[in-house]
Design an enzyme around this catalytic site. Structure first.
Site, PDB file in Angstrom:
ATOM      1  N   ASN A 255      43.875  35.249  31.471  1.00 52.36           N
ATOM      2  CA  ASN A 255      44.024  35.197  32.929  1.00 52.36           C
ATOM      3  C   ASN A 255      42.932  34.288  33.489  1.00 52.36           C
ATOM      4  OD1 ASN A 255      43.773  35.652  35.720  1.00 52.36           O
ATOM      5  ND2 ASN A 255      44.541  37.741  35.543  1.00 52.36           N
ATOM      6  N   PRO A 256      43.295  33.069  33.855  1.00 54.46           N
ATOM      7  CA  PRO A 256      42.281  32.098  34.295  1.00 54.46           C
ATOM      8  C   PRO A 256      41.470  32.576  35.493  1.00 54.46           C
ATOM      9  CG  PRO A 256      44.441  31.065  34.125  1.00 54.46           C
ATOM     10  CD  PRO A 256      44.650  32.528  33.893  1.00 54.46           C
TER      11      PRO A 256
ATOM     12  N   GLY B  16      32.981  37.609  28.188  1.00 54.02           N
ATOM     13  CA  GLY B  16      31.978  38.385  28.914  1.00 54.02           C
ATOM     14  C   GLY B  16      30.584  37.800  28.826  1.00 54.02           C
ATOM     15  N   GLU B  17      30.251  37.139  27.749  1.00 54.54           N
ATOM     16  CA  GLU B  17      28.849  36.746  27.565  1.00 54.54           C
ATOM     17  C   GLU B  17      28.637  35.231  27.408  1.00 54.54           C
ATOM     18  OE1 GLU B  17      29.183  40.637  24.877  1.00 54.54           O
ATOM     19  OE2 GLU B  17      27.239  40.247  25.681  1.00 54.54           O
TER      20      GLU B  17
ATOM     21  N   PHE C  97      26.966  45.898  32.273  1.00 54.63           N
ATOM     22  CA  PHE C  97      26.244  44.816  31.579  1.00 54.63           C
ATOM     23  C   PHE C  97      25.546  45.299  30.320  1.00 54.63           C
ATOM     24  CE2 PHE C  97      25.890  44.084  36.251  1.00 54.63           C
ATOM     25  CZ  PHE C  97      26.907  43.154  36.325  1.00 54.63           C
TER      26      PHE C  97
ATOM     27  N   GLN D   6      34.446  35.928  35.347  1.00 58.00           N
ATOM     28  CA  GLN D   6      33.491  36.303  34.304  1.00 58.00           C
ATOM     29  C   GLN D   6      32.458  35.199  34.094  1.00 58.00           C
ATOM     30  OE1 GLN D   6      32.785  39.017  32.092  1.00 58.00           O
ATOM     31  NE2 GLN D   6      33.758  39.817  33.910  1.00 58.00           N
TER      32      GLN D   6
ATOM     33  N   ILE E 246      34.755  47.359  32.976  1.00 52.98           N
ATOM     34  CA  ILE E 246      33.473  47.406  33.677  1.00 52.98           C
ATOM     35  C   ILE E 246      33.408  46.318  34.751  1.00 52.98           C
ATOM     36  CG2 ILE E 246      32.250  48.511  31.792  1.00 52.98           C
ATOM     37  CD1 ILE E 246      31.142  45.767  30.988  1.00 52.98           C
TER      38      ILE E 246
ATOM     39  N   THR F 162      40.563  35.925  36.403  1.00 51.29           N
ATOM     40  CA  THR F 162      39.521  36.883  36.025  1.00 51.29           C
ATOM     41  C   THR F 162      38.558  36.227  35.033  1.00 51.29           C
ATOM     42  OG1 THR F 162      41.022  37.806  34.385  1.00 51.29           O
ATOM     43  CG2 THR F 162      40.844  38.978  36.474  1.00 51.29           C
TER      44      THR F 162
ATOM     45  N   ILE G  86      43.116  31.603  27.120  1.00 54.83           N
ATOM     46  CA  ILE G  86      42.660  32.281  28.338  1.00 54.83           C
ATOM     47  C   ILE G  86      43.819  33.143  28.856  1.00 54.83           C
ATOM     48  CG2 ILE G  86      41.724  31.961  30.662  1.00 54.83           C
ATOM     49  CD1 ILE G  86      39.880  30.972  28.331  1.00 54.83           C
TER      50      ILE G  86
END
Ligand code: FAD
Ligand code: SF4
Lengths: 331, 739
Positions: free
Chosen positions: B632-633, B705-706, B242, B639, B467, B635, B630
Site C-alpha cells: 500500500n503506497p 518499518g525501519e 517503536f 512509514q 502499532i 501507508t 509495496i
C-alpha cells in the site's frame, strides 16, 4: 493531585479577600502552568481562586498614550490585537515565539509573567532543589545545567525565567499594575522579577495577597526598528536557550535610543540600561553592537553545560541589533 | 495472480475509527467497579529500601491497597517466569520482588484507589527510607570495564574476515574516528497502560498496550502461574510503540497483581515521566578505523562497539553487521562490548542497532570519501556490495543502485560543489549530504485463520498488532486480493491472544510473516471455492486447476475465456449453508535461506546552518527505498516519512541525559526531551524504486518499518559537515556544538 478547594470570583476585591490570610491559596487563570505543576506535586495549593470571570480581559489605550493589557487577556488575543501588532510588534513577535497556538489561547498575560522556571530538577520531586524545597540544595549547579542561567545567579539557584513575553515587556519598560489587601501599586517590569539570591523559592516581588490587574505599555513601541530572536533546540515549541528583544530608535544611522533585553540567561529578563547607553548617539555599526553585547555579558558565568550560552548570547545580540536596524526578516 | 488491491494507495481501513475516537486503546476500556493504580518510583539509582510506610496513604478514604515488596503475594520468582519473547540473556527485572533498588525510577509500590487522582495523591504520602549504595551511571567513565557478554541477544560479531590488521596498516588512505549516539527513549504518543478486567473465578481479560498480545499472555501465565485459558489479552489499537511494547512492561504486572489480589478490575496508566523509567535505545560509542586504496577501494574496516546495558540483562543489538552488508570489503574486524550500568535494560527501538551502527559507519565513510577527494556517492558505488559478506550469500534482491540513481536525480546531487563551506545564502551555510542504509527483511513463522460466510464476507485473523503501521489495512488488502473480494467485504482481526499465533510486531517482519500467513490461508479458501464452484451443474470452471482461473470482483473466471465465470456467492451456496473455515501455519519458504534478504535506502539531504548561531534547518530530504513489493503506497509512504522525521530528531534533537550525580535520566518529559515538531520538517520526498523479489517471501514484500530511519541521521550529519566543515561526531548536533 492533592485535594484542594475551588472558588470562582467575579471581582478583584473578592479575589484578594479569598487569598488574604489563607495558607497556600493560589489564583488560577489559564492554568497552563499551575495545573501542570500541581499534577506532579511541585505546587501544592490547598485553595484555588479562579479569576477568569473577572472583567480584566480588555486591551485598550491608557492615559499615557500607551496600551493597557488586562491581566486576563490571553496571550493569543494580545499578540493578534491590531494595536499591539502595529504599535508593539516586538511584543507580538515575542509572544508568538512561545508555546503553541493552543497554549496561547489559554495562557493569560498575568499568568505568563508568573510562570515558573523550567529547570529540570524543579520538575522532579525526587531531586534536591532550593526553589522547590528551600534548603534541600541545588542539583543543577553541579548537575546538568545546559538550559540554565549565566547571569545573576547565586550559589543557591541558577534557574532562568522562561517567559518570552516578559523579555519584550522588559525592553518596552512595561509596568505591572497590582492590587492587594493594602491597595493598588505599580511595579516596573524590571523590578517585578527578582534574582535568586538566598531565597530562590521566591520568583517575584509580587506579594502573596496581590493580584495582577493589568500591564501598561508606555507610548514608545519601537515599531520601526525591533526584533525578537529566540534561539532554541528546535524550531518551535521549546523554551529559549537565549532570546533577545531589541527596540531601536534611529536618526539616520545614529542610535537615539536602544533597548536590549535578554531571555533564557537569568532568573529575570535581563536588561542593563547603563550598557544600552553605550549605543546612545553612536553609529549603528557592528563594532558598536559588539561592544554593547560584551558589556551585557560582563560577569557572565557558565556552569559547564551552559558555558556556550555566553558566546551564543553575544552573537545573538549582535545579530538581533543588526536585524532590528535593517528590519530584514531572519532567514 | 491478478491484483486489484495490492499496490493501491488505499486509505486505512481503521482510519475512520481512529479519527472519530471509536478506536479504543488500552486505557480506554471500561469495566464496572474499576479501581485505579498509580506507580511509585524509586528516587535513588541503587541501594535498598530500608522501610516503606504506607499508613498515611492507606488512611485516606478510598485508597484500597498499597502493594510493595513487603506485602506482595509469594509468587514464583525464577528468572524463567519473567522472561518474555524479547528478553535479552540475564535476569529480568521483577517488580516488587525485593527491597533492592537496581535503577533510578524503579517501580517500588502500586497505590490502588477508587480514582486515579486519589491514587496519585496517596502515592505522595508513601514514606520511603532508602539505604543508598554507590552506583554506576556514567557511560564514558565505565567504558574501560566493557565486557563481551557470554551470550549476545544480537548477531555476535563475526570472526575477522581476511587480514584486517595488515590491510589496514598497508592502506594508502586511512581514517580513524569515534562516534557517539546517545540514549533515547521511545516516547510513543500513547503511554503504557493496562486495564485488567476481573471476570470472576480467577479469570481476567487484559487490555494492554503491547506489540504482541501473546507475549503478554505468556508472561502473565508464567509470572502468576495462571492457566492460559484464564488470561485473555486484547490490544486492538496501539498508539505508537517503536519497540517499547515488545516486552511486557511493569504496569502490566502491577495491574494484574492488584486485580488478582483485590478480585477487582484495575487500570494502571504510566505518566509521561514514567515512560522514561524502562527500556530505551542504548548509548553506543563506536570506533571506526577504515583503510582504502588511493583509487577509493576499501581495504579494511575495523569497528569496535561499546553499548550500554543494565547490570541484570545483557542487551545487545545488531550494530556490527553493517560493514558486511553495505560495503564490499575483504578485510573486516569487529568487536562488540557492553557497558553495564545501573539503569533499566535497554530495549529495541525502531531499527535497533541500525540507527546507531549505520549512523557511525556512514559518517566514517563520508570522512573517507572526503579524504580520498571522492564524491560520496561515487565512493559508495565503487565499493558496492553484491553479496552479504556476513553470510556469504547473494541478496534476495538489491535495487540500491536504482535508489542512488533516482534519489540523486530528484535531489539534484550532480550540481553539488564538493568543497565544504562552498555554498552560502545570507547568514546560512548550505550543505548537501547523503548516506545509504539497509534493514533485514526477515520472515517468521505465523498462523492465520479465515472464515468466509455464505453472504460472501471474509474474516481473517492473526494475533499480530497494528502499532500505527497499517497492519489492518495491508492484511485486508492481501486477503481481499487473494480471494477476489472488494475491501469492504473483508475484515482483519488482530490484537487478541485467542487468535492464531503471530510473532511480535517488530523487526519490520509483520507484512512478510503475517502477510504470508494471510495469503496462505486465503489460498486455501480459494482452493475450497474452486472446488465448490466445480460442483455446480455445468460449471463454467469445471475441470480446471487453480492456476487456470482468476479470483476478482467477487467472481472466479476462466483465464482462457473471462466471460466464463462463477460468482463467489454461487460457489458458496454449494457449501450447504456452511461457512468456509481454514487455518494455516506459514513458515519461511524453502530455498529462502540461500539468500540474504534486505531492504535498502539512499537518503539525500540539504541543510542550512546559521554560521553565527549554529542553528540547523533540514530544508530538503529525498529518500529512495528499495523495499520489494509495496502493498500500500500510502501507508508505506507514511512509514518512511515517519522514519525520516525521526531521523531529523536523532540527528539534531533527541537525547536522554543522564545526571551522574543522581544516576537518573533527568530530562524525563516532552518539554525537555525534544522530538521534531512540524516547524522542523520541510520538504520531504519518498521514492519507492521498483524491486521484484522472488525469494524473500510469497508476497515479495520486505517490510518498511525501519528502513525509513537508518540513513537519515548520517545524511544530515554529513550535510552539516559539507555546510560548515565541522565534523560533529556526537549526536545530537545541537547548536552549541557548532558555535
Ligand atoms: C508545553 C508548554 C510550552 C510553553 N512554552 C512557552 C514558551 O516557549 N514561552 C513562554 O513564554 N511560555 C511558554 N509556556 C508557558 C505559558 O506561557 C504559561 O504557562 C502561561 O503564560 C501561564 O499563563 P496562565 O494564565 O495559564 O497561568 P496559570 O497557570 O493559570 O497561572 C500561573 C501562575 O500565575 C498566577 N496567576 C495567574 N494570573 C494571575 C494574576 N492575574 N495575578 C496574580 N497571579 C496570577 C497563578 O496563581 C499561578 O501561580 C509554555 C507552557 C507549556 C505548558
Ligand atoms: S537551579 Fe534553582 S530551580 Fe534548578 S535545581 Fe537549582 S535551585 Fe532548583
Amino acid at each position: 493531585m492533592r485535594p484542594f478547594t475551588f472558588t470562582r470570583v467575579k471581582d478583584v476585591a473578592t479575589a484578594v479577600q479569598e487569598v488574604t490570610g489563607q495558607q497556600n491559596a493560589k489564583f488560577i487563570a489559564g492554568g497552563t502552568n499551575l495545573l501542570d505543576l500541581m499534577k506532579i506535586d511541585v505546587m501544592t495549593p490547598q485553595h484555588l481562586v479562579d479569576i477568569t470571570h473577572i472583567a480584566l480581559k480588555t486591551i485598550e489605550e491608557n492615559k499615557e498614550g500607551g496600551l493597557r493589557l488586562g491581566a486576563l487577556a490571553t496571550n493569543a488575543a494580545t499578540a493578534y490585537h491590531a494595536l499591539v501588532e502595529t504599535r508593539y510588534p516586538l511584543l507580538s513577535h515575542a509572544i508568538l515565539a512561545g508555546a503553541t497556538g493552543q497554549l496561547r489561547n489559554m495562557a493569560t498575560d498575568g499568568g505568563n509573567l508568573l510562570q515558573r522556571t523550567r529547570c529540570y530538577y524543579f520538575y522532579d520531586t525526587d531531586t534536591p532543589c532550593n526553589k522547590r524545597e528551600p534548603g534541600s540544595g541545588c542539583s543543577a549547579i553541579k548537575g546538568y545545567n545546559r538550559d540554565l542561567a549565566i547571569l545573576g545567579t547565586s550559589e543557591h539557584c541558577i534557574a532562568t525565567h522562561p517567559s518570552d513575553m516578559a523579555v519584550a515587556l522588559a525592553a518596552l519598560d512595561a509596568k505591572v499594575n497590582v492590587t492587594g489587601k493594602d491597595g493598588d501599586r505599580v511595579i516596573p517590569i524590571l523590578e517585578f522579577h527578582r534574582l535568586p539570591g538566598d531565597k530562590p523559592h521566591i520568583d517575584t516581588n509580587l506579594k502573596e495577597d496581590e493580584i495582577i490587574t493589568s500591564i501598561d505599555l508606555p507610548a514608545k513601541g519601537f515599531a520601526d526598528h525591533y526584533t525578537y530572536i529566540k534561539l532554541r533546540d528546535r524550531a518551535s515549541y521549546a523554551f529559549a536557550l537565549v532570546s533577545v528583544a531589541i527596540g531601536l530608535e534611529m536618526e539616520g544611522n545614529t542610535v537615539k535610543e536602544a533597548r536590549i533585553a535578554l531571555g533564557g540567561v537569568a532568573h529575570k529578563p535581563w536588561r542593563l540600561p547603563q550598557a544600552e547607553a553605550l549605543l546612545q548617539g553612536k553609529e549603528a555599526t557592528k563594532a558598536n553592537f559588539t561592544k554593547v553585547a560584551e558589556a551585557y555579558l560582563e560577569g557572565a558565568k557558565g556552569y559547564g553545560d551552559n558555558d556556550f550560552k555566553i558566546e551564543l548570547a553575544r552573537r545573538a545580540m549582535v545579530r538581533a541589533l543588526e536585524q532590528a536596524l535593517s528590519m530584514e526578516a531572519a532567514s | 495472480m491478478k491484483t486489484e488491491q495490492i499496490g493501491k494507495p488505499s486509505n486505512r481501513v481503521d482510519g475512520r475509527a481512529k479519527v472519530t475516537g471509536e478506536a479504543k486503546y488500552a486505557a480506554e476500556f471500561n469495566a464496572p467497579n474499576l479501581a485505579y493504580g498509580f506507580v511509585l518510583n524509586s528516587a535513588i539509582a541503587r541501594g535498598t529500601i530500608k522501610s516503606i510506610d504506607t499508613s498515611k496513604a492507606l488512611a485516606l478514604d478510598g485508597v484500597l491497597e498499597v502493594f510493595t515488596h513487603e506485602n506482595r503475594p509469594g509468587y514464583v520468582w525464577g528468572d524463567k517466569n519473567y522472561q518474555d519473547e524479547d528478553s535479552p540473556p540475564g535476569s529480568p527485572f521483577r517488580p516488587l520482588y525485593k527491597s533492592e533498588i537496581q535503577f533510578s525510577m524503579q517501580p517500588i509500590a502500586l497505590v490502588v484507589a477508587e480514582t486515579f487522582e486519589l491514587a496519585r495523591y496517596a502515592a505522595t504520602l508513601v514514606e520511603v527510607v532508602y539505604e543508598p549504595d554507590e552506583f554506576e551511571s556514567d557511560f564514558n567513565a565505565n567504558m574501560e570495564k566493557a565486557y563481551k557478554p557470554k551470550k549476545y541477544k544480537s548477531t555476535p560479531p563475526q570472526d575477522p574476515r581476511g587480514k584486517p590488521e595488515e590491510a589496514l596498516a598497508e592502506a594508502a588512505v586511512k581514517i580513524e574516528q569515534t562516534y557517539a549516539h546517545p540514549s533515547e527513549h521511545h516516547n510513543p504518543m500513547e503511554m503504557h497502560a493496562s486495564t485488567v478486567v476481573w471476570e470472576g473465578d480467577g479469570r481476567i481479560t487484559v487490555y494492554d498496550k503491547i506489540q504482541g498480545v501473546q507475549n503478554s499472555q505468556k508472561y502473565l501465565t508464567n509470572a502468576f502461574g495462571l492457566d492460559e485459558a484464564h488470561v485473555r489479552v486484547i490490544s486492538p489499537f496501539v498508539g505508537g510503540a517503536f519497540g517499547s511494547g515488545l516486552r511486557p512492561q511493569y504496569q502490566l504486572f502491577l495491574a494484574v497483581l492488584a486485580a488478582l489480589q483485590l478480585k477487582r478490575s484495575v487500570r494502571v496508566v504510566l505518566t509521561r515521566q514514567q515512560m522514561f523509567s524502562f527500556g530505551h535505545r542504548p548509548k553506543t560509542v563506536q570506533r571506526f578505523a577504515i583503510g582504502a586504496s588511493e583509487d577509493g577501494k576499501l581495504q579494511a574496516i575495523q569497528q569496535d562497539v561499546f553499548a550500554e546495558t543494565s547490570k541484570f540483562e545483557d542487551y545487545s543489538e545488531d550494530v556490527v553487521i553493517w560493514p558486511g552488508v553495505l560495503y564490499k570489503c575483504d578485510n573486516v574486524k569487529l568487536s562488540h562490548k557492553l557497558v553495564g550500568l545501573d539503569v533499566y535494560t535497554p530495549l529495541d527501538m525502531r531499527a535497533p542497532g541500525g540507527t546507531t551502527g549505520i549512523y557511525a559507519m556512514e559518517c566514517a565513510m563520508d570522512e573517507m570519501a572526503y579524504k580520498l577527494g571522492m564524491d560520496p556517492l561515487e565512493f559508495r558505488l565503487k565499493n558496492y556490495a553484491e553479496k552479504d559478506q556476513n553470510k556469504d550469500k547473494l541478496f534476495s534482491s538489491k535495487e540500491l543502485k536504482e535508489c542512488y540513481r533516482q534519489g540523486a536525480e530528484k535531489f539534484g546531487w550532480s550540481k553539488r560543489n564538493p568543497e565544504p563551506r562552498s555554498m552560502k545564502e545570507g547568514h546560512n551555510l548550505v550543505g548537501w549530504g547523503m548516506a545509504h542504509g539497509a534493514w533485514e527483511a526477515k520472515q517468521q513463522e505465523a498462523e492465520a485463520k479465515a472464515t468466509l460466510t455464505p453472504d460472501g464476507k471474509l474474516t481473517v485473523g492473526s494475533a499480530t498488532a497494528d502499532i500505527g503501521t497499517g497492519t489492518y489495512t495491508a492484511m485486508t488488502q492481501i486477503a481481499a486480493d487473494t480471494v477476489g473480494l472488494p475491501l469492504e467485504n473483508v475484515t482483519f482481526q488482530l490484537g487478541d491472544s485467542s487468535l492464531p499465533k503471530s510473532p511480535l510486531e517488530g523487526g519490520s517482519w509483520t507484512v512478510s510473516s503475517v502477510g504470508s500467513a494471510v495469503k496462505a490461508v486465503c489460498d486455501k479458501v480459494r482452493e475450497k471455492l474452486l472446488d465448490l464452484a466445480q460442483q455446480l451443474e455445468n460449471s463454467p470452471v469445471a475441470n480446471v486447476g487453480l492456476d487456470e482461473v482468476t479470483f476478482a470482483d467477487g467472481k472466479i473466471s476462466l483465464n482462457t475465456d473471462p466471460s466464463k465465470t462463477v460468482s463467489i456467492l454461487d460457489a458458496l451456496k454449494q457449501n450447504g449453508g456452511q461457512a468456509i473455515e481454514e487455518k494455516v501455519t506459514s513458515k519461511p519458504v524453502e530455498g529462502q535461506e540461500k539468500f540474504s534478504p534486505y531492504a535498502h535506502s539512499a537518503t539525500f539531504v540539504e541543510v542550512k546552518v546559521d554560521e553565527d548561531l549554529g542553528t540547523v534547518k533540514v530544508t530538503r530530504v529525498v529518500s529512495a527505498i528499495a523495499g520489494g513489493r509495496i502493498i500500500n503506497p500510502k501507508t508505506a509512504r507514511s512509514q518512511i516519512l515517519g522514519g525520516m522525521v525521526w531521523g531529523i530528531g536523532a540527528a539534531l534533537e533527541e537525547e536522554t541525559v543522564m545526571d551522574n550525580n543522581l544516576g537518573r535520566f533527568i530530562n524525563h518529559d516532552l518539554d525537555k526531551y525534544h522530538v521534531p515538531v512540524n516547524a522542523d520538517v520541510h520538504d520531504m520526498e519518498v521514492i519507492f524504486v521498483e524491486e521484484k523479489d522472488e525469494h524473500v517471501n510469497p508476497i515479495g514484500a520486505k517490510g518498511l518499518g525501519e528502513i525509513g530511519i537508518v540513513s537519515v541521521a548520517p545524511a544530515i550529519a554529513n550535510a552539516v559537515f559539507h555546510a560548515t566543515g565541522k565534523r560533529i561526531r556526537e549526536l545530537p548536533i545541537t547548536l552549541d556544538k557548532l558555535l
